[in-house]
Every structure is written in C-alpha cells, then in structure tokens.
Scaffold this motif. Structure first.
Motif, PDB file in Angstrom:
ATOM      1  N   VAL A  18       1.476 -23.990   1.852  1.00 15.35           N
ATOM      2  CA  VAL A  18       0.934 -23.047   2.158  1.00 15.35           C
ATOM      3  C   VAL A  18      -0.433 -23.650   2.568  1.00 15.35           C
ATOM      4  CG1 VAL A  18       1.686 -21.191   0.445  1.00 15.35           C
ATOM      5  CG2 VAL A  18       0.226 -22.890  -0.251  1.00 15.35           C
ATOM      6  N   LEU A  68      -5.958 -20.483  -3.285  1.00 16.61           N
ATOM      7  CA  LEU A  68      -5.262 -19.297  -2.954  1.00 16.61           C
ATOM      8  C   LEU A  68      -6.289 -18.177  -3.293  1.00 16.61           C
ATOM      9  CD1 LEU A  68      -2.438 -18.376  -2.078  1.00 16.61           C
ATOM     10  CD2 LEU A  68      -2.012 -18.089  -4.302  1.00 16.61           C
ATOM     11  N   PRO A  69      -6.697 -17.569  -2.239  1.00 18.49           N
ATOM     12  CA  PRO A  69      -7.888 -16.380  -2.603  1.00 18.49           C
ATOM     13  C   PRO A  69      -7.335 -15.216  -3.247  1.00 18.49           C
ATOM     14  CG  PRO A  69      -7.936 -17.338  -0.090  1.00 18.49           C
ATOM     15  CD  PRO A  69      -6.716 -17.871  -0.775  1.00 18.49           C
ATOM     16  N   GLY A  71      -5.758 -11.782  -3.687  1.00 19.65           N
ATOM     17  CA  GLY A  71      -5.234 -10.792  -2.768  1.00 19.65           C
ATOM     18  C   GLY A  71      -4.207 -11.583  -1.952  1.00 19.65           C
ATOM     19  N   THR A  72      -4.120 -12.902  -1.966  1.00 15.60           N
ATOM     20  CA  THR A  72      -2.957 -13.521  -1.003  1.00 15.60           C
ATOM     21  C   THR A  72      -1.755 -13.465  -1.651  1.00 15.60           C
ATOM     22  OG1 THR A  72      -4.887 -14.949  -0.095  1.00 15.60           O
ATOM     23  CG2 THR A  72      -2.796 -15.789  -0.166  1.00 15.60           C
ATOM     24  N   GLU A  73      -0.719 -13.140  -0.945  1.00 18.53           N
ATOM     25  CA  GLU A  73       0.831 -13.397  -1.437  1.00 18.53           C
ATOM     26  C   GLU A  73       1.129 -14.671  -1.419  1.00 18.53           C
ATOM     27  OE1 GLU A  73       4.218 -11.898   0.951  1.00 18.53           O
ATOM     28  OE2 GLU A  73       3.810 -10.160  -0.179  1.00 18.53           O
ATOM     29  N   LEU A  74       1.556 -15.211  -2.483  1.00 22.40           N
ATOM     30  CA  LEU A  74       2.223 -16.659  -2.588  1.00 22.40           C
ATOM     31  C   LEU A  74       3.613 -16.656  -2.045  1.00 22.40           C
ATOM     32  CD1 LEU A  74       1.773 -19.439  -3.056  1.00 22.40           C
ATOM     33  CD2 LEU A  74       2.509 -18.903  -5.941  1.00 22.40           C
ATOM     34  N   ARG A  76       7.495 -13.827  -1.587  1.00 19.59           N
ATOM     35  CA  ARG A  76       8.013 -12.388  -1.417  1.00 19.59           C
ATOM     36  C   ARG A  76       9.372 -12.217  -2.025  1.00 19.59           C
ATOM     37  NH1 ARG A  76       6.413  -7.880   1.544  1.00 19.59           N
ATOM     38  NH2 ARG A  76       4.800  -9.122   2.378  1.00 19.59           N
ATOM     39  N   VAL A 127       1.531 -12.451  -6.311  1.00 23.57           N
ATOM     40  CA  VAL A 127       0.399 -12.464  -5.422  1.00 23.57           C
ATOM     41  C   VAL A 127      -0.868 -12.744  -6.426  1.00 23.57           C
ATOM     42  CG1 VAL A 127      -1.451 -10.364  -4.541  1.00 23.57           C
ATOM     43  CG2 VAL A 127       1.159 -10.206  -4.319  1.00 23.57           C
ATOM     44  N   ASP A 131      -9.225 -15.644  -7.516  1.00 26.34           N
ATOM     45  CA  ASP A 131      -9.055 -16.648  -6.678  1.00 26.34           C
ATOM     46  C   ASP A 131      -8.138 -17.526  -7.736  1.00 26.34           C
ATOM     47  OD1 ASP A 131     -10.452 -15.880  -4.687  1.00 26.34           O
ATOM     48  OD2 ASP A 131     -12.179 -16.711  -4.986  1.00 26.34           O
TER      49      ASP A 131
END
Length: 135
Positions: A18, A68-69, A71-74, A76, A127, A131
């Motif tokens: 990422v 990783l902000p 709301g960001t998906e790490l 799926r 997700v 942060d």
C-alpha cells in the motif's frame, strides 16, 4: 528455544503493498520519523515481547511504516492474501461480505495473517475507522 522461534517468525512478516509515507526531511526530530515510530510500535506489541532488541531492529528494517487515512480500505474480502499487517496505532474495522461489522482491530494487533498462513482468499474487508499507522 521458544525465543529463537519467535525471532524467526518475527522476521518472516511480509511487506504491505500500500502507499507508504516516506521518512520526512531533517525538520522533524528523529524520534518522530516513521522508522522510529515503527521501531517503538513493534517494541510495544505483545507479539514481539521478549524478542531481542537487535532482532526487532532487523524486523523494523524489513517492514514498511504506512499511514492509512480513516475510511481507507486496507484489504477486501475475496482478494488473495499474501501479506499481513501489524497495527501500530489507530483502529480498523473488519466487515463481513454482507457489510456487518465483525470486529475492531487496534494498536498491538495484527490483521490479514489468516489468509497469509492458510493460502485462502480473504474472508473479510478491513477498513481504517480512523487514521492508522500500520506495518
């Protein structure tokens, strides 16, 4: 010995794929750089309790500190799982394919290791609920 086994496992974690926050320039004190934050975060994790400082340094050199902000998906559900992540700070939500919240993962925990260890596809979506710093 058990400590040696833990040290061997510790250096086997894979690098996350990422976006990586790079170390800032010299305008920030060394204790605040991502590399220093990564080393400090690893030292606080129960997973690495009792591991020699030199081994933690080698592990930190192999990992990438990631911002990783929220709301960001790490990851799926359904993806291949060829990496695991260590949560250094923040909070992650683990969601079933139907969208229901299964768990919250916080600092000191790991996520993604089941797919990495079993070779199965990911069973949930993860997700950032706020942060996070992960490795």
């Amino acid at each position: 010995s058990p400590a040696a086994d833990n040290e061997t496992r510790a250096v086997a974690w894979r690098r996350p794929l990422v976006a990586v926050a790079q170390d800032p320039g010299t305008d920030r004190p060394p204790a605040e750089t991502p590399a220093a934050r990564l080393r400090a975060g690893l030292a606080r994790m129960p997973l690495f309790a009792g591991i020699a400082a030199a081994t933690l340094e080698r592990l930190a050199a192999e990992l990438l500190w990631v911002a990783l902000p929220g709301g960001t998906e790490l990851v799926r559900a359904g993806e291949s799982g060829d990496e695991a992540f260590l949560v250094l700070s923040g909070l992650l939500g683990v969601y079933a394919p139907d969208g229901s919240l299964l768990a919250r993962i916080g600092a000191g925990d790991s996520v993604g290791e089941m797919a990495l260890l079993t070779g199965e596809r990911r069973s949930a979506t993860v997700v950032a609920l706020r942060d996070c710093e992960i490795a």
